[in-house]
Design a protein around this motif. Structure first.
Motif, PDB file in Angstrom:
ATOM      1  N   ILE A 143       0.859  -1.186   0.000  1.00  0.00           N
ATOM      2  CA  ILE A 143       0.000   0.000   0.000  1.00  0.00           C
ATOM      3  C   ILE A 143       0.890   1.229   0.000  1.00  0.00           C
ATOM      4  N   ASN A 145       1.277   5.280   0.132  1.00  0.00           N
ATOM      5  CA  ASN A 145       0.667   6.557   0.491  1.00  0.00           C
ATOM      6  C   ASN A 145       1.628   7.656   0.045  1.00  0.00           C
ATOM      7  N   HIS A 147       1.181  10.661  -0.399  1.00  0.00           N
ATOM      8  CA  HIS A 147       1.004  11.956   0.273  1.00  0.00           C
ATOM      9  C   HIS A 147       2.056  12.157   1.363  1.00  0.00           C
ATOM     10  N   ASN A 148       2.489  11.059   1.996  1.00  0.00           N
ATOM     11  CA  ASN A 148       3.462  11.160   3.087  1.00  0.00           C
ATOM     12  C   ASN A 148       4.866  10.769   2.655  1.00  0.00           C
TER      13      ASN A 148
END
Length: 244
Positions: A143, A145, A147-148
């Motif tokens: 997964i 992410n 954005h981070n």
């Protein structure tokens, strides 16, 4: 000075202006506007309250609106919008994913909760006799992410991360917890159906419970994950017979 500010709008920014210049303009424009409103007459203070009210009404009408969108609509800086929202004790709470339910699921959940309360009233330590279990699938992509995920640099290094591999793999892992005992991990077959799950219960489950006290095993309740392919009648009957 106030008249000059009123005449000066975002339309005065050249169309080819740099984005950073626009941000600087918004910041200085709002800063000077606030100074004038604070040092001016009561009329200026009323206009300041009116501007704050516009921000609050924008959030009330659309609670999911972003600070950027509100700032663009009111032609103010995002910092100013943040200040007003924080002063009014508003916080941007994150959404939380929950399982989608069908109408017939709600009464079943109520029945389950009532059953748990009844068992708890009979035995205050009932929860400690439940073997909570779950399965998880690990893949090569995992997964991401984005954005981070970032990389600090004085110039854009164009960082990349590989995903959607042509050669993939997956691993099904089972784990359980009862009282203060952790069971597993146990690696399940790649294709996991009712037959494979039943084989796990018959062959491997109780080998994983060797460190659990015999008294606890005799009073054990096995909580199925609930997937239709796993919690079939055969598996439920087996665990009730051996653990119940």
């Amino acid at each position: 000075m106030q008249e000059q500010l009123n005449e000066c709008t975002l339309k005065d920014i050249p169309k080819d202006a740099d984005r950073w210049f626009e941000r600087l303009y918004r910041f200085t424009h709002d800063f000077v506007k606030l100074e004038v409103l604070c040092l001016g007459s009561g009329r200026a203070s009323a206009r300041n309250l009116e501007l704050d009210g516009q921000k609050l009404r924008a959030v009330e009408q659309n609670p999911r609106a972003s600070v950027r969108r509100i700032a663009n609509q009111l032609e103010v800086s995002r910092m100013l919008v943040w200040r007003v929202l924080k002063e009014n004790f508003l916080h941007p709470y994150h959404f939380q994913k929950v399982q989608s339910l069908q109408p017939q699921d709600y009464p079943l959940r109520m029945d389950f909760c009532q059953l748990m309360l009844d068992f708890h009233h009979r035995n205050i330590d009932f929860v400690c006799t439940i073997l909570f279990t779950d399965e998880v699938t690990f893949t090569r992509d995992g997964i991401l992410n984005l954005h981070n995920m970032h990389q600090w640099s004085d110039e854009n290094p164009h960082p990349i991360i590989e995903s959607h591999h042509q050669q993939t793999f997956l691993v099904n892992v089972w784990g359980g917890i009862v009282g203060d005992h952790l069971l597993g991990p146990f690696f399940l077959p790649r294709r996991l159906g009712a037959r494979e799950y039943l084989n796990f219960l018959q062959t491997h489950l109780f080998d994983l419970m060797q460190d659990v006290q015999i008294e606890l095993r005799q009073r054990l309740w096995y909580l199925h994950e609930g997937a239709p392919g796993l919690a079939n009648k055969l598996a439920v009957s087996l665990t009730r017979f051996k653990c119940g």
